[in-house]
Design a protein around this motif. Structure first.
Motif, PDB file in Angstrom:
ATOM      1  N   GLU A  33     -16.830 -31.113  20.066  1.00 47.88           N
ATOM      2  CA  GLU A  33     -17.785 -32.221  20.119  1.00 47.88           C
ATOM      3  C   GLU A  33     -18.965 -31.898  19.199  1.00 47.88           C
ATOM      4  O   GLU A  33     -19.300 -30.727  19.003  1.00 47.88           O
ATOM      5  N   PRO A  34     -19.621 -32.917  18.661  1.00 50.98           N
ATOM      6  CA  PRO A  34     -20.798 -32.659  17.809  1.00 50.98           C
ATOM      7  C   PRO A  34     -21.925 -32.014  18.612  1.00 50.98           C
ATOM      8  O   PRO A  34     -22.085 -32.287  19.806  1.00 50.98           O
ATOM      9  N   GLU A  53     -17.520 -28.502  14.732  1.00 50.26           N
ATOM     10  CA  GLU A  53     -16.555 -27.514  14.263  1.00 50.26           C
ATOM     11  C   GLU A  53     -15.130 -27.934  14.602  1.00 50.26           C
ATOM     12  O   GLU A  53     -14.901 -28.652  15.573  1.00 50.26           O
ATOM     13  N   MET A  54     -14.206 -27.456  13.772  1.00 50.54           N
ATOM     14  CA  MET A  54     -12.786 -27.641  14.063  1.00 50.54           C
ATOM     15  C   MET A  54     -12.050 -26.379  13.667  1.00 50.54           C
ATOM     16  O   MET A  54     -12.515 -25.605  12.836  1.00 50.54           O
ATOM     17  N   VAL A  55     -10.899 -26.171  14.298  1.00 55.20           N
ATOM     18  CA  VAL A  55     -10.056 -25.021  14.003  1.00 55.20           C
ATOM     19  C   VAL A  55      -8.759 -25.542  13.405  1.00 55.20           C
ATOM     20  O   VAL A  55      -8.138 -26.450  13.952  1.00 55.20           O
ATOM     21  N   PHE A  78     -18.669 -28.729   9.959  1.00 51.06           N
ATOM     22  CA  PHE A  78     -19.078 -29.905   9.201  1.00 51.06           C
ATOM     23  C   PHE A  78     -20.480 -30.245   9.662  1.00 51.06           C
ATOM     24  O   PHE A  78     -20.750 -30.237  10.869  1.00 51.06           O
ATOM     25  N   VAL A  79     -21.389 -30.510   8.726  1.00 48.24           N
ATOM     26  CA  VAL A  79     -22.789 -30.729   9.084  1.00 48.24           C
ATOM     27  C   VAL A  79     -23.280 -32.088   8.618  1.00 48.24           C
ATOM     28  O   VAL A  79     -22.746 -32.680   7.678  1.00 48.24           O
ATOM     29  N   VAL A 125     -20.053 -34.746   9.631  1.00 47.70           N
ATOM     30  CA  VAL A 125     -19.548 -34.689  11.006  1.00 47.70           C
ATOM     31  C   VAL A 125     -18.594 -35.866  11.269  1.00 47.70           C
ATOM     32  O   VAL A 125     -17.581 -35.716  11.950  1.00 47.70           O
ATOM     33  N   ALA A 126     -18.889 -37.018  10.688  1.00 47.41           N
ATOM     34  CA  ALA A 126     -18.082 -38.226  10.912  1.00 47.41           C
ATOM     35  C   ALA A 126     -16.663 -38.087  10.360  1.00 47.41           C
ATOM     36  O   ALA A 126     -15.763 -38.816  10.781  1.00 47.41           O
ATOM     37  N   LEU A 127     -16.420 -37.163   9.434  1.00 45.73           N
ATOM     38  CA  LEU A 127     -15.078 -36.975   8.885  1.00 45.73           C
ATOM     39  C   LEU A 127     -14.067 -36.572   9.953  1.00 45.73           C
ATOM     40  O   LEU A 127     -12.876 -36.818   9.806  1.00 45.73           O
ATOM     41  N   LEU A 128     -14.538 -35.971  11.033  1.00 36.48           N
ATOM     42  CA  LEU A 128     -13.639 -35.505  12.083  1.00 36.48           C
ATOM     43  C   LEU A 128     -13.283 -36.596  13.093  1.00 36.48           C
ATOM     44  O   LEU A 128     -12.361 -36.416  13.888  1.00 36.48           O
TER      45      LEU A 128
END
Length: 122
Positions: free
Chosen positions: A14-15, A26-28, A44-45, A49-52
């Protein structure tokens, strides 16, 4: 300098928004690397962040990222900061143009405005 990796999304966090207004997510991604798959954490900052939002666990993706490093209290930290995601469509040879267009045009190189090396210590 930009780097790329391709793998499957294992986890999307979650953001997190800090008091300063700084937002990260973050993502793994699991990358096959011979006998031992590697689980790579990317962050992602700010506007990236919206890319996820359109991703889900298990999707095959190619992530473009920068390596960021900084010193804090005598310790050194590295981050992999993502700024572009292209989803791989395994259902058709031509890919999914709508998904590719979304991820490709929704991003631009770099971490985004207002992001400095001293925003957070890690």
């Amino acid at each position: 300098m930009a780097y790329e990796l391709t793998g499957k999304v294992k986890l999307i966090q979650e953001p997190k928004t800090f008091e300063s207004g700084f937002t990260k997510r973050e993502m793994v991604v699991t990358v096959e690397d011979g006998k031992y798959p590697q689980e790579i954490n990317l962050e992602f900052v700010q506007d990236k962040v919206a890319l996820l939002d359109a991703l889900s666990e298990g999707m095959e993706v190619t992530v473009t990222f920068d390596i960021r490093g900084r010193e804090y209290n005598g310790r050194y930290f590295n981050n992999l900061q993502g700024w572009k995601i292209v989803a791989q469509d395994s259902d058709s040879a031509g890919g999914n143009p709508a998904a590719d267009e979304y991820f490709s045009t929704a991003s631009a190189p770099g971490p985004g405005p207002g992001v400095g090396d001293d925003d957070i210590p890690f």
